[in-house]
Design a protein around this motif. Structure first.
Motif, PDB file in Angstrom:
ATOM      1  N   ALA A 211       0.846  -1.187   0.000  1.00 49.48           N
ATOM      2  CA  ALA A 211       0.000   0.000   0.000  1.00 49.48           C
ATOM      3  C   ALA A 211       0.880   1.235   0.000  1.00 49.48           C
ATOM      4  O   ALA A 211       2.013   1.216   0.478  1.00 49.48           O
ATOM      5  N   GLU A 216      -3.741   8.803   6.215  1.00 45.85           N
ATOM      6  CA  GLU A 216      -5.145   8.554   6.549  1.00 45.85           C
ATOM      7  C   GLU A 216      -5.804   7.581   5.572  1.00 45.85           C
ATOM      8  O   GLU A 216      -6.807   6.943   5.910  1.00 45.85           O
ATOM      9  N   GLN A 217      -5.255   7.453   4.374  1.00 47.99           N
ATOM     10  CA  GLN A 217      -5.800   6.503   3.410  1.00 47.99           C
ATOM     11  C   GLN A 217      -5.162   5.129   3.519  1.00 47.99           C
ATOM     12  O   GLN A 217      -5.780   4.116   3.174  1.00 47.99           O
ATOM     13  N   VAL A 218      -3.920   5.103   4.002  1.00 43.46           N
ATOM     14  CA  VAL A 218      -3.168   3.845   4.038  1.00 43.46           C
ATOM     15  C   VAL A 218      -3.402   3.061   5.322  1.00 43.46           C
ATOM     16  O   VAL A 218      -3.612   1.839   5.291  1.00 43.46           O
ATOM     17  N   LEU A 219      -3.378   3.744   6.461  1.00 42.38           N
ATOM     18  CA  LEU A 219      -3.434   3.048   7.752  1.00 42.38           C
ATOM     19  C   LEU A 219      -4.878   2.752   8.159  1.00 42.38           C
ATOM     20  O   LEU A 219      -5.404   3.280   9.136  1.00 42.38           O
ATOM     21  N   THR A 220      -5.508   1.889   7.403  1.00 41.99           N
ATOM     22  CA  THR A 220      -6.882   1.487   7.698  1.00 41.99           C
ATOM     23  C   THR A 220      -6.867   0.285   8.643  1.00 41.99           C
ATOM     24  O   THR A 220      -5.907  -0.494   8.675  1.00 41.99           O
ATOM     25  N   PRO A 221      -7.950   0.086   9.405  1.00 38.53           N
ATOM     26  CA  PRO A 221      -8.012  -1.098  10.281  1.00 38.53           C
ATOM     27  C   PRO A 221      -7.824  -2.404   9.525  1.00 38.53           C
ATOM     28  O   PRO A 221      -7.158  -3.323  10.023  1.00 38.53           O
ATOM     29  N   ASP A 222      -8.383  -2.499   8.324  1.00 39.67           N
ATOM     30  CA  ASP A 222      -8.256  -3.738   7.564  1.00 39.67           C
ATOM     31  C   ASP A 222      -6.808  -4.004   7.171  1.00 39.67           C
ATOM     32  O   ASP A 222      -6.313  -5.136   7.268  1.00 39.67           O
ATOM     33  N   LEU A 223      -6.113  -2.964   6.701  1.00 46.07           N
ATOM     34  CA  LEU A 223      -4.726  -3.158   6.281  1.00 46.07           C
ATOM     35  C   LEU A 223      -3.846  -3.478   7.488  1.00 46.07           C
ATOM     36  O   LEU A 223      -2.981  -4.354   7.421  1.00 46.07           O
ATOM     37  N   SER A 225      -4.697  -4.935  10.224  1.00 45.52           N
ATOM     38  CA  SER A 225      -4.987  -6.310  10.615  1.00 45.52           C
ATOM     39  C   SER A 225      -4.293  -7.307   9.699  1.00 45.52           C
ATOM     40  O   SER A 225      -3.701  -8.293  10.157  1.00 45.52           O
ATOM     41  N   ARG A 231      -5.632  -5.977  15.770  1.00 46.92           N
ATOM     42  CA  ARG A 231      -6.824  -5.184  15.500  1.00 46.92           C
ATOM     43  C   ARG A 231      -6.569  -3.743  15.908  1.00 46.92           C
ATOM     44  O   ARG A 231      -6.081  -3.469  17.015  1.00 46.92           O
ATOM     45  N   HIS A 234      -9.926   2.532  17.783  1.00 42.21           N
ATOM     46  CA  HIS A 234      -9.842   3.928  18.189  1.00 42.21           C
ATOM     47  C   HIS A 234     -10.329   4.078  19.631  1.00 42.21           C
ATOM     48  O   HIS A 234     -11.494   3.848  19.925  1.00 42.21           O
TER      49      HIS A 234
END
Length: 247
Positions: A211, A216-223, A225, A231, A234
């Motif tokens: 990625a 803010e676009q890269v560090l998503t919970p899904d990525l 995980s 997990r 927030h």
């Protein structure tokens, strides 16, 4: 100054460590390279600063293949604060910083002035005669950054620059790097700090960049995980900021 990686692969002892990495650092950008231990971040960075050679692909600084540049010219374009720098060097601070002038024709007066300016920029103007080995961890890191700044390049490479530093010195160092306004690629471990200081992030996993983009676009919970196996939740937490009077 612009750094471009296109299809870069790195192999060590016949084992491919980095696969087809594409990465960009534009002029003035602070770009972070993050990912779990052993994913290939430092290996990729070492290839950028010519400690390793790529098995495939191109690493270019302002359009020129860095591995085809003469060593002196490469050092005029790229400065490095490496992870494995010895901490017990028996040199003065001034002597350490002066090493950053090695790629250039010696000029004692100009070199001394540039080294003094570099120390001033990192808040160590009065430390020139101190012995490097006697400094604190945070001071040593600032001296090594001053050495890189004295090199007068427009591209800075940092390999885990905040390792072994306390919170105050971590923030202080990252602020110093950010304030320089030069193209910077840094391997970082702390995702909160990476998000706070970097313009863009690249995430590595198992030798591949999986990625890239604004934090803010890269560090998503899904990525997080998928890559880190944890997990992301927030919750209220302490947020640390540097005290202005400490500089």
């Amino acid at each position: 100054m612009r750094l471009d990686l296109a299809g870069v692969a790195v192999a060590i002892d016949g084992h491919t460590i980095v696969h087809e990495a594409d990465l960009l650092v534009d002029d003035g950008e602070f770009v972070g390279l993050v990912g779990p231990n052993g994913c290939g971040k430092s290996t990729l960075l070492r290839t950028v600063y010519r400690a390793l050679r790529p098995a495939a692909g191109l690493i270019a600084v302002d359009g020129d293949d860095v591995h085809r540049l003469p060593a002196r010219e490469a050092a005029r374009r790229t400065a490095v604060v490496a992870q494995e720098t010895p901490a017990d060097l028996d040199f003065t601070v001034a002597e350490i910083v002066l090493m950053g002038r090695t790629p250039y024709k010696p000029d004692a007066v100009a070199d001394e002035k540039l080294c003094g300016l570099a120390l001033d920029r990192v808040g160590l103007a009065g430390a020139a005669d101190r012995i490097f080995a006697t400094l604190s961890g945070g001071e040593k890191q600032r001296v090594l950054l001053a050495r890189a700044l004295a090199q007068q390049t427009r591209l800075l490479l940092l390999d885990e620059p905040t390792s072994h530093l306390d919170i105050r010195h971590q923030l202080e160092l990252l602020h110093l790097v950010r304030e320089q306004g030069i193209a910077t690629l840094a391997v970082l471990h702390d995702l909160n700090q990476a998000a706070a200081f970097c313009d863009r992030l690249y995430v590595m996993n198992a030798g591949r960049i999986v990625a890239g983009g604004p934090p803010e676009q890269v560090l998503t919970p899904d990525l997080i995980s998928e890559v880190y196996g944890v997990r992301a939740v927030h919750r209220p937490q302490l947020v640390f900021e540097r005290l202005q009077e400490e500089r």
